[in-house]
Scaffold this motif. Structure first.
Motif, PDB file in Angstrom:
ATOM      1  N   LEU A  43       0.875  -1.056   0.097  1.00 49.28           N
ATOM      2  CA  LEU A  43       0.040  -0.030   0.093  1.00 49.28           C
ATOM      3  C   LEU A  43       0.772   1.406  -0.181  1.00 49.28           C
ATOM      4  CD1 LEU A  43      -3.127   0.842   0.044  1.00 49.28           C
ATOM      5  CD2 LEU A  43      -2.808   0.931   2.663  1.00 49.28           C
ATOM      6  N   TYR A  44       0.863   2.102  -1.057  1.00 48.30           N
ATOM      7  CA  TYR A  44       1.624   3.214  -1.166  1.00 48.30           C
ATOM      8  C   TYR A  44       0.953   4.345  -1.453  1.00 48.30           C
ATOM      9  CZ  TYR A  44       1.267   2.497  -6.159  1.00 48.30           C
ATOM     10  OH  TYR A  44       0.727   2.254  -7.617  1.00 48.30           O
ATOM     11  N   GLY A  45       1.413   5.442  -1.456  1.00 41.96           N
ATOM     12  CA  GLY A  45       0.783   6.889  -1.532  1.00 41.96           C
ATOM     13  C   GLY A  45       1.396   7.957  -0.589  1.00 41.96           C
ATOM     14  N   TYR A  46       1.175   9.150  -0.916  1.00 43.29           N
ATOM     15  CA  TYR A  46       1.817  10.194  -0.353  1.00 43.29           C
ATOM     16  C   TYR A  46       1.329  10.182   1.094  1.00 43.29           C
ATOM     17  CZ  TYR A  46       2.946  11.861  -5.100  1.00 43.29           C
ATOM     18  OH  TYR A  46       3.298  11.912  -6.381  1.00 43.29           O
ATOM     19  N   GLY A  47       2.062  11.029   1.846  1.00 45.59           N
ATOM     20  CA  GLY A  47       1.495  11.299   3.192  1.00 45.59           C
ATOM     21  C   GLY A  47       0.294  11.615   3.428  1.00 45.59           C
ATOM     22  N   GLY A  48      -0.618  11.178   4.347  1.00 38.87           N
ATOM     23  CA  GLY A  48      -1.990  11.812   4.350  1.00 38.87           C
ATOM     24  C   GLY A  48      -3.047  11.023   3.601  1.00 38.87           C
ATOM     25  N   THR A  49      -2.530  10.206   2.950  1.00 39.88           N
ATOM     26  CA  THR A  49      -3.630   9.651   1.976  1.00 39.88           C
ATOM     27  C   THR A  49      -4.404   8.285   2.572  1.00 39.88           C
ATOM     28  OG1 THR A  49      -1.977   8.049   0.958  1.00 39.88           O
ATOM     29  CG2 THR A  49      -2.433  10.179  -0.155  1.00 39.88           C
ATOM     30  N   GLY A  50      -4.151   7.881   3.670  1.00 43.92           N
ATOM     31  CA  GLY A  50      -4.928   6.985   4.637  1.00 43.92           C
ATOM     32  C   GLY A  50      -4.335   5.571   4.610  1.00 43.92           C
ATOM     33  N   LYS A  51      -3.032   5.442   4.208  1.00 45.68           N
ATOM     34  CA  LYS A  51      -2.378   4.022   4.516  1.00 45.68           C
ATOM     35  C   LYS A  51      -2.556   3.645   5.645  1.00 45.68           C
ATOM     36  CE  LYS A  51       1.400   6.009   2.999  1.00 45.68           C
ATOM     37  NZ  LYS A  51       1.117   7.418   3.003  1.00 45.68           N
ATOM     38  N   THR A  52      -2.080   4.216   6.615  1.00 46.60           N
ATOM     39  CA  THR A  52      -2.084   3.710   8.083  1.00 46.60           C
ATOM     40  C   THR A  52      -3.768   3.598   8.443  1.00 46.60           C
ATOM     41  OG1 THR A  52      -0.112   4.752   8.537  1.00 46.60           O
ATOM     42  CG2 THR A  52      -1.491   3.919  10.554  1.00 46.60           C
ATOM     43  N   PHE A  53      -4.459   4.254   8.079  1.00 46.13           N
ATOM     44  CA  PHE A  53      -5.889   4.253   8.406  1.00 46.13           C
ATOM     45  C   PHE A  53      -6.386   2.814   7.729  1.00 46.13           C
ATOM     46  CE2 PHE A  53     -10.401   5.030   7.317  1.00 46.13           C
ATOM     47  CZ  PHE A  53     -10.706   5.573   8.441  1.00 46.13           C
ATOM     48  N   ILE A  54      -6.168   2.540   6.566  1.00 49.79           N
ATOM     49  CA  ILE A  54      -6.504   1.229   5.913  1.00 49.79           C
ATOM     50  C   ILE A  54      -5.776   0.074   6.869  1.00 49.79           C
ATOM     51  CG2 ILE A  54      -6.296  -0.173   3.843  1.00 49.79           C
ATOM     52  CD1 ILE A  54      -6.812   2.303   2.301  1.00 49.79           C
ATOM     53  N   TRP A  55      -4.655  -0.063   6.943  1.00 51.59           N
ATOM     54  CA  TRP A  55      -4.041  -0.928   7.894  1.00 51.59           C
ATOM     55  C   TRP A  55      -4.772  -0.970   9.223  1.00 51.59           C
ATOM     56  CZ3 TRP A  55      -2.258  -4.423   5.000  1.00 51.59           C
ATOM     57  CH2 TRP A  55      -1.438  -4.217   3.838  1.00 51.59           C
ATOM     58  N   ASN A  56      -4.940  -0.108   9.894  1.00 49.41           N
ATOM     59  CA  ASN A  56      -5.767  -0.184  11.113  1.00 49.41           C
ATOM     60  C   ASN A  56      -6.946  -0.872  10.908  1.00 49.41           C
ATOM     61  OD1 ASN A  56      -3.634   0.873  12.577  1.00 49.41           O
ATOM     62  ND2 ASN A  56      -4.273   2.807  12.520  1.00 49.41           N
ATOM     63  N   ALA A  57      -7.756  -0.419   9.866  1.00 46.95           N
ATOM     64  CA  ALA A  57      -8.963  -1.194   9.769  1.00 46.95           C
ATOM     65  C   ALA A  57      -8.907  -2.557   9.488  1.00 46.95           C
ATOM     66  CB  ALA A  57      -9.794  -0.440   8.464  1.00 46.95           C
ATOM     67  N   LEU A  58      -7.877  -2.916   8.533  1.00 48.45           N
ATOM     68  CA  LEU A  58      -7.685  -4.455   8.161  1.00 48.45           C
ATOM     69  C   LEU A  58      -7.405  -5.173   9.349  1.00 48.45           C
ATOM     70  CD1 LEU A  58      -5.996  -3.877   4.847  1.00 48.45           C
ATOM     71  CD2 LEU A  58      -7.965  -5.357   5.211  1.00 48.45           C
ATOM     72  N   SER A  59      -6.424  -4.525  10.325  1.00 45.06           N
ATOM     73  CA  SER A  59      -6.126  -5.240  11.270  1.00 45.06           C
ATOM     74  C   SER A  59      -7.420  -5.397  12.349  1.00 45.06           C
ATOM     75  CB  SER A  59      -5.049  -4.303  12.407  1.00 45.06           C
ATOM     76  OG  SER A  59      -3.971  -4.494  11.578  1.00 45.06           O
ATOM     77  N   ALA A  60      -8.234  -4.412  12.537  1.00 48.40           N
ATOM     78  CA  ALA A  60      -9.265  -4.528  13.417  1.00 48.40           C
ATOM     79  C   ALA A  60     -10.281  -5.728  13.103  1.00 48.40           C
ATOM     80  CB  ALA A  60     -10.074  -3.280  13.420  1.00 48.40           C
ATOM     81  N   ALA A  61     -10.465  -5.569  11.324  1.00 44.07           N
ATOM     82  CA  ALA A  61     -11.284  -6.617  10.667  1.00 44.07           C
ATOM     83  C   ALA A  61     -11.023  -7.914  11.078  1.00 44.07           C
ATOM     84  CB  ALA A  61     -11.575  -5.952   9.360  1.00 44.07           C
ATOM     85  N   LEU A  62      -9.611  -8.005  10.856  1.00 43.95           N
ATOM     86  CA  LEU A  62      -9.038  -9.629  10.785  1.00 43.95           C
ATOM     87  C   LEU A  62      -8.815 -10.309  12.186  1.00 43.95           C
ATOM     88  CD1 LEU A  62      -6.474  -9.282   8.125  1.00 43.95           C
ATOM     89  CD2 LEU A  62      -8.816 -10.494   8.011  1.00 43.95           C
ATOM     90  N   ARG A  63      -8.752  -9.289  13.185  1.00 42.63           N
ATOM     91  CA  ARG A  63      -8.458  -9.723  14.650  1.00 42.63           C
ATOM     92  C   ARG A  63      -9.937 -10.003  15.103  1.00 42.63           C
ATOM     93  NH1 ARG A  63      -3.495  -6.268  16.989  1.00 42.63           N
ATOM     94  NH2 ARG A  63      -1.946  -7.372  16.068  1.00 42.63           N
ATOM     95  N   SER A  64     -11.024  -9.254  14.735  1.00 45.92           N
ATOM     96  CA  SER A  64     -12.244  -9.334  15.393  1.00 45.92           C
ATOM     97  C   SER A  64     -13.028 -10.664  14.785  1.00 45.92           C
ATOM     98  CB  SER A  64     -13.260  -8.094  14.737  1.00 45.92           C
ATOM     99  OG  SER A  64     -13.511  -8.147  13.440  1.00 45.92           O
ATOM    100  N   LEU A  65     -12.417 -11.490  13.671  1.00 48.88           N
ATOM    101  CA  LEU A  65     -13.094 -12.488  13.493  1.00 48.88           C
ATOM    102  C   LEU A  65     -12.892 -13.750  14.225  1.00 48.88           C
ATOM    103  CD1 LEU A  65     -11.541 -12.677   9.775  1.00 48.88           C
ATOM    104  CD2 LEU A  65     -13.766 -12.007  10.220  1.00 48.88           C
TER     105      LEU A  65
END
Length: 86
Positions: free
Chosen positions: A64-86
């Motif tokens: 996952l790549y992009g300029y600063g502030g494009t939501g990369k960490t945001f997406i990884w946090n959401a993925l982590s929460a989604a997968l860990r909540s299974l």
């Protein structure tokens, strides 16, 4: 620093591993719901694609790549929460 004892980590007696794996699934489900409701269309597409690959056991290498502030960490946090909540 000594290497971890594989027997200890397999038996579940390794306190650090046990603590890392003991997360609140209900709180993570709520976090996933909140984060995913804030996605842009592009973020939602990326999130859905990665989650589908993981859930269907296809796997892959995701960069996952992009300029600063494009939501990369945001997406990884959401993925982590989604997968860990299974």
């Amino acid at each position: 620093m000594p290497f971890p004892n594989q027997v200890m980590s397999c038996e579940g007696s390794n306190k650090l591993i046990h603590e890392e794996l003991r997360y609140d699934k209900t709180a993570l489900e709520e976090q996933h719901r909140i984060l995913s409701s804030q996605f842009t269309t592009e973020q939602n597409n990326v999130f859905s694609h990665i989650l589908h690959k993981v859930e269907s056991d296809e796997g892959g290498l995701f960069f996952l790549y992009g300029y600063g502030g494009t939501g990369k960490t945001f997406i990884w946090n959401a993925l982590s929460a989604a997968l860990r909540s299974l």
